[in-house]
Design a protein around this motif. Structure first.
Motif, short mmCIF file in Angstrom:
data_model
loop_
_atom_site.label_atom_id
_atom_site.label_comp_id
_atom_site.label_asym_id
_atom_site.label_seq_id
_atom_site.Cartn_x
_atom_site.Cartn_y
_atom_site.Cartn_z
N ILE A 264 -18.85 23.63 96.79
CA ILE A 264 -19.24 25.03 96.69
C ILE A 264 -20.70 25.25 97.10
N PHE A 265 -21.60 24.42 96.59
CA PHE A 265 -23.02 24.63 96.85
C PHE A 265 -23.57 23.87 98.05
N LEU A 266 -23.10 22.63 98.23
CA LEU A 266 -23.64 21.80 99.30
C LEU A 266 -22.74 21.74 100.53
N LYS A 267 -21.52 22.25 100.39
CA LYS A 267 -20.56 22.27 101.50
C LYS A 267 -20.25 20.87 102.04
N ILE A 268 -20.20 19.89 101.13
CA ILE A 268 -19.91 18.51 101.54
C ILE A 268 -18.96 17.88 100.51
N ASN A 269 -18.43 16.72 100.87
CA ASN A 269 -17.62 15.93 99.94
C ASN A 269 -18.51 14.77 99.46
N PRO A 270 -18.93 14.77 98.19
CA PRO A 270 -19.86 13.76 97.69
C PRO A 270 -19.33 12.33 97.77
N THR A 271 -18.02 12.17 97.89
CA THR A 271 -17.46 10.83 97.97
C THR A 271 -17.67 10.19 99.34
N GLU A 272 -18.24 10.97 100.27
CA GLU A 272 -18.51 10.44 101.61
C GLU A 272 -19.97 10.03 101.78
N TYR A 273 -20.73 10.10 100.68
CA TYR A 273 -22.16 9.79 100.75
C TYR A 273 -22.56 8.78 99.67
N GLY A 274 -23.65 8.07 99.93
CA GLY A 274 -24.21 7.15 98.95
C GLY A 274 -23.23 6.09 98.50
N SER A 275 -23.02 6.02 97.18
CA SER A 275 -22.11 5.03 96.60
C SER A 275 -20.66 5.51 96.66
N HIS A 276 -20.46 6.73 97.18
CA HIS A 276 -19.13 7.36 97.28
C HIS A 276 -18.54 7.70 95.91
N ASN A 277 -19.38 7.68 94.89
CA ASN A 277 -18.92 7.95 93.54
C ASN A 277 -19.22 9.41 93.17
N PRO A 278 -18.18 10.18 92.76
CA PRO A 278 -18.40 11.58 92.39
C PRO A 278 -18.95 11.71 90.98
N GLY A 279 -20.17 11.26 90.80
CA GLY A 279 -20.78 11.27 89.48
C GLY A 279 -22.24 11.68 89.52
N THR A 280 -22.85 11.74 88.34
CA THR A 280 -24.23 12.20 88.20
C THR A 280 -25.22 11.35 88.99
#
Length: 205
Positions: free
Chosen positions: A25-41
């Motif tokens: 909603i806010f970043l327009k991305i899928n967080p699981t595709e970045y960093g550690s790929h973990n959807p967490g804090t």
């Protein structure tokens, strides 16, 4: 039967991953595709900034609190809180809508522990905080916290202790690669004391 319902309610709410909502909603991305790929804090904060990490943490705490209060009022037996926690962790770590790939459950576990037994929860969280400062690591302290809390609760109520031990095992499973990295010397270091001093404007010697 109440225990089953408590676990189910926890699992339903646990499936709500704040990181995914914030990301899309806010970043327009899928967080699981970045960093550690973990959807967490931790991953949200490390990759996209502290603001988004904090927002993710608050959302995960809120969903846990709602589920815990629902069970608290509908099924007042205290043991049901532990089962709600188990459901929350299962839903957060293995969400059915995202191929059972979720977060690691640290914020959720902390919320559940404090809600179930605030004295033991805060005491073990304090130990984890001290360990985090000493070890400069975000993997081992959360596991130590949950293990200590589980053992303490087992001493007072074996059923609750076993439920919390299961939660601990789930966290160990989710942290497994990070645990291996830590013991092989490849773990990521996080100096929280330096961060605090920087915020307060205190220069390190």
């Amino acid at each position: 039967m109440e225990r089953v319902w408590a676990t189910l309610i926890g699992y339903i709410f646990g499936n709500f991953l704040t990181a995914m909502v914030v990301g899309k909603i806010f970043l327009k991305i899928n967080p699981t595709e970045y960093g550690s790929h973990n959807p967490g804090t931790a991953n949200m904060g490390a990759v996209f900034g502290k603001k988004w990490g904090i927002l993710t943490c608050l959302g995960d705490l809120l969903k846990s609190l709602i589920a815990l209060f629902i069970v608290y009022f509908v099924f007042p037996a205290h043991i049901n809180i532990a089962y709600t926690g188990l459901g929350l962790i299962l839903g957060h770590c293995f969400p059915i809508w995202d191929h059972f790939k979720g977060g690691k459950g640290v914020a959720v576990a902390a919320q559940v522990a404090v809600f179930y037994d605030w004295k033991a929860g805060f005491a073990t969280l304090l130990i984890a905080l001290v360990l985090t400062a000493i070890m400069q690591n975000l993997t081992i302290p959360p596991i130590v916290f949950m293990l200590l809390f589980s053992v303490y609760e087992f001493w007072h109520n074996q059923e609750a202790g076993i439920v919390f031990l299961v939660i601990t095992l789930i966290m160990i499973f989710k942290f497994w690669h990070d645990i291996i990295d830590f013991f092989t010397g490849h773990g990521k270091k996080v100096d929280i004391l330096y961060s605090i001093k920087k915020k307060l404007g205190i220069k390190s010697k």
